[in-house]
Enzyme design. Sequence first.
Site, PDB file in Angstrom:
ATOM      1  N   ASP A   1      -0.769   5.067   2.956  1.00 17.73           N
ATOM      2  CA  ASP A   1      -0.594   6.372   2.315  1.00 17.73           C
ATOM      3  C   ASP A   1      -0.739   6.334   0.805  1.00 17.73           C
ATOM      4  OD1 ASP A   1       1.770   4.864   2.198  1.00 17.73           O
ATOM      5  OD2 ASP A   1       3.075   6.618   2.285  1.00 17.73           O
TER       6      ASP A   1
ATOM      7  N   HIS B   1       0.773  -1.235   0.000  1.00 14.88           N
ATOM      8  CA  HIS B   1       0.000   0.000   0.000  1.00 14.88           C
ATOM      9  C   HIS B   1       0.810   1.294   0.000  1.00 14.88           C
ATOM     10  CE1 HIS B   1      -0.141  -0.183   4.735  1.00 14.88           C
ATOM     11  NE2 HIS B   1       1.058  -0.426   4.253  1.00 14.88           N
ATOM     12  N   HIS B   2       2.136   1.216   0.027  1.00 15.84           N
ATOM     13  CA  HIS B   2       2.945   2.442   0.102  1.00 15.84           C
ATOM     14  C   HIS B   2       3.390   2.983  -1.259  1.00 15.84           C
ATOM     15  CE1 HIS B   2       3.064   2.300   4.399  1.00 15.84           C
ATOM     16  NE2 HIS B   2       3.762   1.181   4.458  1.00 15.84           N
ATOM     17  N   ALA B   3       3.385   2.163  -2.292  1.00 14.99           N
ATOM     18  CA  ALA B   3       3.879   2.626  -3.593  1.00 14.99           C
ATOM     19  C   ALA B   3       3.047   3.802  -4.087  1.00 14.99           C
ATOM     20  CB  ALA B   3       3.850   1.487  -4.602  1.00 14.99           C
TER      21      ALA B   3
ATOM     22  N   HIS C   1       0.452   3.514   7.980  1.00 13.31           N
ATOM     23  CA  HIS C   1      -0.595   4.231   7.256  1.00 13.31           C
ATOM     24  C   HIS C   1      -0.662   3.790   5.801  1.00 13.31           C
ATOM     25  CE1 HIS C   1      -1.890   8.179   5.165  1.00 13.31           C
ATOM     26  NE2 HIS C   1      -2.980   7.564   5.602  1.00 13.31           N
TER      27      HIS C   1
END
Length: 389
Positions: A173, A131-133, A171
């Site tokens: 993000d 989920h951070h990419a 998070h």
Amino acid sequence: MSGRAQLMWDDAVTGYDFGDTHPMDPVRLALTMGLVRAFGLDAAVDLLSARPLGDSSLRLVHRQDYVAAVRAASANPRAADQSYGLGTVDDPAFTGMHEASALIAGLSVGAAEAVWRGETEHAVNFTGGLHHAMPGSAAGFCVYNDPALAIARLLELGAERVAYVDVDVHHGDGVQAAFWEDPRVLTISLHEHPRTLFPQTGWPEETGAGDGEGSAVNVALPAGTGDEGWLRAFHAVVPELLADFRPQVLVTQHGADTHFEDPLAHLAVSLDAQRAVMESCHRLAHEHADGRWVALGGGGYAVVDVVPRSWTHLVGIAAHAPVDPESVVPPSWRDLVYARTRQLGPGRMTDGRTPSWKAWEDGYDPADRLDQAVLASRKAAFPLRGLLT
């Protein structure tokens, strides 16, 4: 619609390998699949693979120049362009990086397509949840953002309301950023407070912008939050938002790094509480999304003791064949653990906890740090959605 859940899997996902010293050891994926099989859950699901995403599909979220940079680093890791977050300590370049990353993304998109088209109610890709990419860069061990790509594909197929609930310790993000101004996507993230953990985002005041104002909700939990507080926060925020939003599909991310044994974070959640949230997400999908549920993995760096057990519970719940927490771990799997890691695997599918929490409706303590965190989130986001704090 098939009565069986779909489990997305391809042995090639273990090629997503940043190297021997990196905390994101792909053995966690192999051990999870091994435990799924040891409990016979592979017979309770439709086990499917999918094609790696092509460039046109990746461009639903990622910039073409970034995809080209990933391809170049994949072919020649030593020439990785660090301006794209590639070849860094967090995201070392490796041969085949593009192919492995596109495969994981393809599995998540395949899961979303199957759920939207009515081929199944529930689809799981525990290899996903990266989920951070960002659209133009790798970040936080994530090359392609498969949750955002799955959601973007749902929108492309005609979905008008997709809810994303992220309970990873970090998070979510990248997913939030992808839909920051899009009112069709509600993103909810419960995570350790940005003061104490990467990526230092996910403040309650981050609520979306433009037409998407109020479409992002963030619950920033104090370091040290355990089962009771974590479950209280989840139930104080998520069910009410989903009931109001009425998603057509629920996408959830189940990073196992909230666990008290995880070496990279500071929450104190048990396996039993993680399982309780998985059960709640399953129930909420049936209550508010006509059962359409796409469940993804995520972080998790206690790769023997925690991750395989947590995600095996996820598969069992999605398959309507839940694993009893008191179950003894099959000896054959513990043999696999020792053969692969020279570690001793856990003996049962529980941490021995009985999760419980106090309902928000019963009142809150303004001096309690957990309650302060929940109240901050509700005050920031709920009025923007026409809800009372």
